[in-house]
Design an enzyme around this catalytic site. Sequence first.
Site, short mmCIF file in Angstrom:
data_model
loop_
_atom_site.label_atom_id
_atom_site.label_comp_id
_atom_site.label_asym_id
_atom_site.label_seq_id
_atom_site.Cartn_x
_atom_site.Cartn_y
_atom_site.Cartn_z
N LYS A 18 0.86 -1.19 0.00
CA LYS A 18 0.00 0.00 0.00
C LYS A 18 0.90 1.25 0.00
O LYS A 18 1.10 1.90 1.02
CB LYS A 18 -0.92 -0.06 1.23
CG LYS A 18 -2.14 0.83 1.13
CD LYS A 18 -3.13 0.49 2.22
CE LYS A 18 -4.14 1.59 2.46
NZ LYS A 18 -5.00 1.91 1.33
N1 PMP Z 1 -7.69 -1.68 -2.83
C1 PMP Z 1 -7.16 -0.46 -2.64
C2 PMP Z 1 -6.43 0.20 -3.75
C3 PMP Z 1 -7.33 0.18 -1.41
O1 PMP Z 1 -6.82 1.40 -1.20
C4 PMP Z 1 -8.07 -0.46 -0.39
C5 PMP Z 1 -8.27 0.24 0.93
N2 PMP Z 1 -7.23 0.00 1.82
C6 PMP Z 1 -8.60 -1.74 -0.64
C7 PMP Z 1 -8.38 -2.32 -1.87
C8 PMP Z 1 -9.33 -2.49 0.42
O2 PMP Z 1 -8.47 -2.93 1.43
P1 PMP Z 1 -8.95 -3.04 2.93
O3 PMP Z 1 -10.19 -3.83 2.93
O4 PMP Z 1 -7.83 -3.72 3.63
O5 PMP Z 1 -9.17 -1.65 3.42
#
Ligand code: PMP
Length: 321
Positions: A155
């Site tokens: 991320k």
């Molecule tokens: N994809 C992206 C690009 C994101 O930014 C997020 C948010 N964190 C998600 C998927 C979903 O991940 P999560 O459920 O861990 O928040």
Amino acid sequence: MASYAYFEGQIVPLEEAKIGVMTHAFNYGTACFEGIRGNWNAEHEQIYLFRPKEHFERLRKSCKILKIGWRWDIDELVSITQKLVQLAEYREDCYIRPLAYKSGHIIGVRMHGIQDDLLMFTSPFGAYLDVDEGARCQTSSWRRVDDLGIPARAKVTGIYVNSALAKTEANENGFDEAIMLTHDGHVSEGSGENIFIVENGKLITPPNHDNILVGITRSSVIELARRELGIETIERAIDRSEMYTADECFMTGTAAHVTPVIEVDRRPVGDGLCGPITKQIKDLYFQACFGSLPEYAHWCVPAYDQVGVAVQRAGQTAGAD
Ligand code: PMP
């Protein structure tokens, strides 16, 4: 209501947490982050942090990719998170942003040999997409970053230029959210959400190797569907047009929770309303993440002392211990 930050090893009022203009991460996008929700349960007078350890664990993996040496204790990070929420005394949903970054004041594009640090801040945070009405989506003309470009499983702040291009394009075209495809044309994910379709009573979602961020909400939904509804999830490549013919479609994410997708590229998904399986999953997920499903209590870390917010508040001052 004042918010606080954990910055350079200390808790300080948010406005005192400032980085210099030469900070490497600011210049080159060399940081990685998490978004953790604090869900306010008025009945319990409690904010439940949703799966914070899993978020810090994913941050640790992102750091590895960015060559940020991991030297933080995850339990300690969870207690700092609790402390930040307690100091802000939120009685509403909030968001916690941990960010590990190349903090060195250095000009030069590289990963190695640059000082790094970790900060955290919090903010009140309401709805992101309309979880009741659902979202109208558009397939983006922007492709999701590839593992050979910037690894999407990390991320990384810099990746969000890709997401922001897609989101703005979708919004300016009158849609709520973008759906990005991989370079070979498979459905990858939204600008900040994973995606699922429902077909013949089964859930289908893109696999990790289709350049998704491996979502914590995604894995929570997979587990809830299997354990509570007996619905299996198939992880396989999804064609764009499968979204048009799916029975149902929804997105998952920390910000988006579980949001029904009611339209893709001006075609209604199913009958254009939140589908029955999506509804069941959404309801279960909300109960779980707001601390109302005892079986999933291990996903919810209370931010306030168990005896209640009022007691927790007494004697709190910034920077205490
Ligand atoms: N994809 C992206 C690009 C994101 O930014 C997020 C948010 N964190 C998600 C998927 C979903 O991940 P999560 O459920 O861990 O928040």
